[in-house]
Design an enzyme around this catalytic site. Structure first.
Site, PDB file in Angstrom:
ATOM      1  N   THR A   1     -27.843 -39.352  57.352  1.00  0.00           N
ATOM      2  CA  THR A   1     -28.263 -38.539  56.222  1.00  0.00           C
ATOM      3  C   THR A   1     -28.811 -39.453  55.141  1.00  0.00           C
ATOM      4  O   THR A   1     -28.062 -40.249  54.553  1.00  0.00           O
ATOM      5  CB  THR A   1     -27.068 -37.731  55.664  1.00  0.00           C
ATOM      6  OG1 THR A   1     -26.546 -36.924  56.712  1.00  0.00           O
ATOM      7  CG2 THR A   1     -27.509 -36.854  54.501  1.00  0.00           C
TER       8      THR A   1
ATOM      9  N   LYS B   1     -31.217 -31.104  55.223  1.00  0.00           N
ATOM     10  CA  LYS B   1     -29.842 -31.625  55.183  1.00  0.00           C
ATOM     11  C   LYS B   1     -29.336 -31.688  53.740  1.00  0.00           C
ATOM     12  O   LYS B   1     -28.156 -31.442  53.456  1.00  0.00           O
ATOM     13  CB  LYS B   1     -29.795 -33.007  55.843  1.00  0.00           C
ATOM     14  CG  LYS B   1     -28.452 -33.699  55.788  1.00  0.00           C
ATOM     15  CD  LYS B   1     -27.384 -33.064  56.671  1.00  0.00           C
ATOM     16  CE  LYS B   1     -25.989 -33.514  56.297  1.00  0.00           C
ATOM     17  NZ  LYS B   1     -25.096 -33.853  57.343  1.00  0.00           N
TER      18      LYS B   1
ATOM     19  N   LYS C   1     -22.915 -40.321  48.273  1.00  0.00           N
ATOM     20  CA  LYS C   1     -24.259 -40.884  48.501  1.00  0.00           C
ATOM     21  C   LYS C   1     -25.269 -39.747  48.733  1.00  0.00           C
ATOM     22  O   LYS C   1     -26.363 -39.745  48.171  1.00  0.00           O
ATOM     23  CB  LYS C   1     -24.164 -41.812  49.728  1.00  0.00           C
ATOM     24  CG  LYS C   1     -25.421 -42.380  50.303  1.00  0.00           C
ATOM     25  CD  LYS C   1     -25.930 -41.682  51.553  1.00  0.00           C
ATOM     26  CE  LYS C   1     -25.048 -41.594  52.744  1.00  0.00           C
ATOM     27  NZ  LYS C   1     -25.592 -40.814  53.845  1.00  0.00           N
TER      28      LYS C   1
HETATM   29  P1  NAP Z   1     -19.269 -44.403  59.466  1.00  0.00           P
HETATM   30  O1  NAP Z   1     -18.106 -43.983  60.278  1.00  0.00           O
HETATM   31  O2  NAP Z   1     -19.034 -45.124  58.199  1.00  0.00           O
HETATM   32  O3  NAP Z   1     -20.197 -45.329  60.434  1.00  0.00           O
HETATM   33  C1  NAP Z   1     -21.369 -45.942  59.976  1.00  0.00           C
HETATM   34  C2  NAP Z   1     -22.004 -46.693  61.129  1.00  0.00           C
HETATM   35  O4  NAP Z   1     -23.232 -47.288  60.684  1.00  0.00           O
HETATM   36  C3  NAP Z   1     -21.137 -47.840  61.669  1.00  0.00           C
HETATM   37  O5  NAP Z   1     -21.345 -47.937  63.050  1.00  0.00           O
HETATM   38  C4  NAP Z   1     -21.726 -49.038  60.928  1.00  0.00           C
HETATM   39  O6  NAP Z   1     -21.507 -50.270  61.611  1.00  0.00           O
HETATM   40  C5  NAP Z   1     -23.197 -48.683  60.955  1.00  0.00           C
HETATM   41  N1  NAP Z   1     -23.970 -49.368  59.922  1.00  0.00           N
HETATM   42  C6  NAP Z   1     -23.902 -49.180  58.571  1.00  0.00           C
HETATM   43  N2  NAP Z   1     -24.781 -49.966  57.942  1.00  0.00           N
HETATM   44  C7  NAP Z   1     -25.444 -50.655  58.906  1.00  0.00           C
HETATM   45  C8  NAP Z   1     -26.478 -51.635  58.888  1.00  0.00           C
HETATM   46  N3  NAP Z   1     -27.030 -52.037  57.733  1.00  0.00           N
HETATM   47  N4  NAP Z   1     -26.898 -52.128  60.063  1.00  0.00           N
HETATM   48  C9  NAP Z   1     -26.360 -51.719  61.228  1.00  0.00           C
HETATM   49  N5  NAP Z   1     -25.375 -50.798  61.318  1.00  0.00           N
HETATM   50  C10 NAP Z   1     -24.918 -50.285  60.164  1.00  0.00           C
HETATM   51  O7  NAP Z   1     -20.224 -43.177  59.111  1.00  0.00           O
HETATM   52  P2  NAP Z   1     -20.383 -41.783  59.884  1.00  0.00           P
HETATM   53  O8  NAP Z   1     -19.385 -40.817  59.379  1.00  0.00           O
HETATM   54  O9  NAP Z   1     -20.508 -42.040  61.350  1.00  0.00           O
HETATM   55  O10 NAP Z   1     -21.796 -41.322  59.266  1.00  0.00           O
HETATM   56  C11 NAP Z   1     -23.014 -41.873  59.704  1.00  0.00           C
HETATM   57  C12 NAP Z   1     -24.159 -41.086  59.065  1.00  0.00           C
HETATM   58  O11 NAP Z   1     -24.070 -39.705  59.471  1.00  0.00           O
HETATM   59  C13 NAP Z   1     -24.165 -41.102  57.538  1.00  0.00           C
HETATM   60  O12 NAP Z   1     -25.474 -41.124  57.043  1.00  0.00           O
HETATM   61  C14 NAP Z   1     -23.475 -39.789  57.190  1.00  0.00           C
HETATM   62  O13 NAP Z   1     -23.857 -39.321  55.902  1.00  0.00           O
HETATM   63  C15 NAP Z   1     -23.970 -38.880  58.305  1.00  0.00           C
HETATM   64  N6  NAP Z   1     -23.092 -37.735  58.644  1.00  0.00           N
HETATM   65  C16 NAP Z   1     -21.752 -37.872  58.690  1.00  0.00           C
HETATM   66  C17 NAP Z   1     -20.966 -36.757  59.021  1.00  0.00           C
HETATM   67  C18 NAP Z   1     -19.460 -36.857  59.112  1.00  0.00           C
HETATM   68  O14 NAP Z   1     -18.798 -35.797  59.123  1.00  0.00           O
HETATM   69  N7  NAP Z   1     -18.880 -38.034  59.209  1.00  0.00           N
HETATM   70  C19 NAP Z   1     -21.561 -35.532  59.301  1.00  0.00           C
HETATM   71  C20 NAP Z   1     -22.940 -35.442  59.289  1.00  0.00           C
HETATM   72  C21 NAP Z   1     -23.699 -36.554  58.954  1.00  0.00           C
HETATM   73  P3  NAP Z   1     -20.075 -51.037  61.461  1.00  0.00           P
HETATM   74  O15 NAP Z   1     -19.200 -50.462  62.537  1.00  0.00           O
HETATM   75  O16 NAP Z   1     -20.410 -52.455  61.684  1.00  0.00           O
HETATM   76  O17 NAP Z   1     -19.561 -50.762  60.066  1.00  0.00           O
END
Ligand code: NAP
Length: 287
Positions: free
Chosen positions: A93, A168, A236
């Protein structure tokens, strides 16, 4: 269709498992390599050492990372090695402008880009029931629809690049309002000395019932705030919404209020908790 997945966080890990189950997943990459290595063993796919190495070995690159700068960093790394004709799909997102920048970086390498953010939480990612809103070429979307269908219950083409992320943002404004409503209502129920699991069950079956009440109501009222959707990530997203609204003149009452509440919680060290941690502020206020 050889597919690679970048970003194995709360969302990405469930997505990768579903793509693998359908037989499309060739390899994965995660910044913290240990996560990729253990999942690669589980799914019997390759753990690549870099986004560029992954991009060089697949036809479709999917990514789900944290924020705007992360998407642009990963897309720039992909662009170093991407083959012409590759399709890159960003499910993070981020802002519509970031989607447009990513598309422009990849267009220079003759690779296509779709912004395809999702809704449905970690449960949706795990169960393959996400709702996906897509910006970019419809023809490109149709080409890879079978891969995206392994993760989703609904895929909607919204229009040109950036319109997936704009949709979104609509979802995130609504999620802020629902979070405010559910946490405040359940704190009110607590103050009335009602039995909270009964309140959640009966209201879930009526006109005020909703996904957040049903899935997060039982945990928040027990004081459990494991993500889920990290509060700092929703913060964010709401900053993105606030900036978009500033350009269009749209109202942001709920967005502004929720940003301020999240900032208070983040300052108290709760940024990595689920967004339902907003209940902490409501119950403190009602005690
Ligand atoms: P998360 O658990 O914090 O995971 C983030 C992932 O991105 C991790 O694998 C992290 O790697 C990787 N990452 C972050 N910065 C990076 C970079 N500069 N280079 C390479 N890899 C990087 O987040 P999440 O909940 O999965 O969410 C991911 C996205 O989906 C976000 O944009 C969020 O807003 C969106 N989203 C989330 C949800 C939800 O319910 N969680 C629902 C819909 C959409 P590391 O393992 O090394 O930290």
């Amino acid at each position: 269709m050889k597919t690679g997945m970048i970003g194995l966080g709360a969302m990405g890990i469930g997505m990768a498992r579903n793509i693998a189950k359908a037989g499309y997943l060739t390899g994965i990459y995660n910044r913290t390599a240990a996560k990729a290595q253990s999942l690669a063993e589980e799914l019997n796919v390759t753990a690549f050492d870099s986004p560029a190495q992954l991009a060089a070995n697949v036809d479709i690159v999917l990514l789900c990372v944290s924020a705007d700068r992360d998407v642009l960093e990963v897309v720039s790394a992909i662009a170093e090695a991407v083959k012409p004709g590759t399709i890159v799909v960003d499910m993070s997102t981020v802002g519509s402008d970031t989607a447009k920048q990513a598309a422009a970086i990849l267009a220079r390498k003759h690779a296509a880009f779709l912004d395809a953010p999702v809704s449905g939480g970690v449960e949706g990612a795990k169960n393959g029931t996400l709702a996906m809103m897509v910006g970019g070429s419809l023809a490109v979307l149709e080409q890879i629809r079978p891969v995206l269908e392994t993760m989703t219950r609904c895929i909607m083409h919204m229009g040109p690049t950036g319109s997936g992320q704009a949709t979104k943002a609509v979802n995130q404004v609504m999620a802020a309002g629902i979070n405010q409503a559910v946490t405040e209502a359940l704190a009110f129920a607590k103050a009335q000395n009602l039995t909270l699991d009964k309140v959640i069950e009966v209201i879930s079956g009526g006109a005020a019932g909703n996904w957040f009440l049903q899935h997060r109501g039982p945990t928040m009222t027990q004081g459990t705030f494991a993500p889920g959707f990290k509060l700092a990530l929703h913060h964010k997203d709401l900053i993105i919404c606030q900036n978009m609204a500033a350009q269009s003149g749209a109202s942001t009452t709920l967005v502004d209020m929720t940003i301020a509440d999240y900032e208070r919680l983040m300052a108290e060290g709760y940024g990595d908790e689920d967004i339902s941690a907003l209940y902490r502020l409501k119950t403190v206020d009602s005690d």
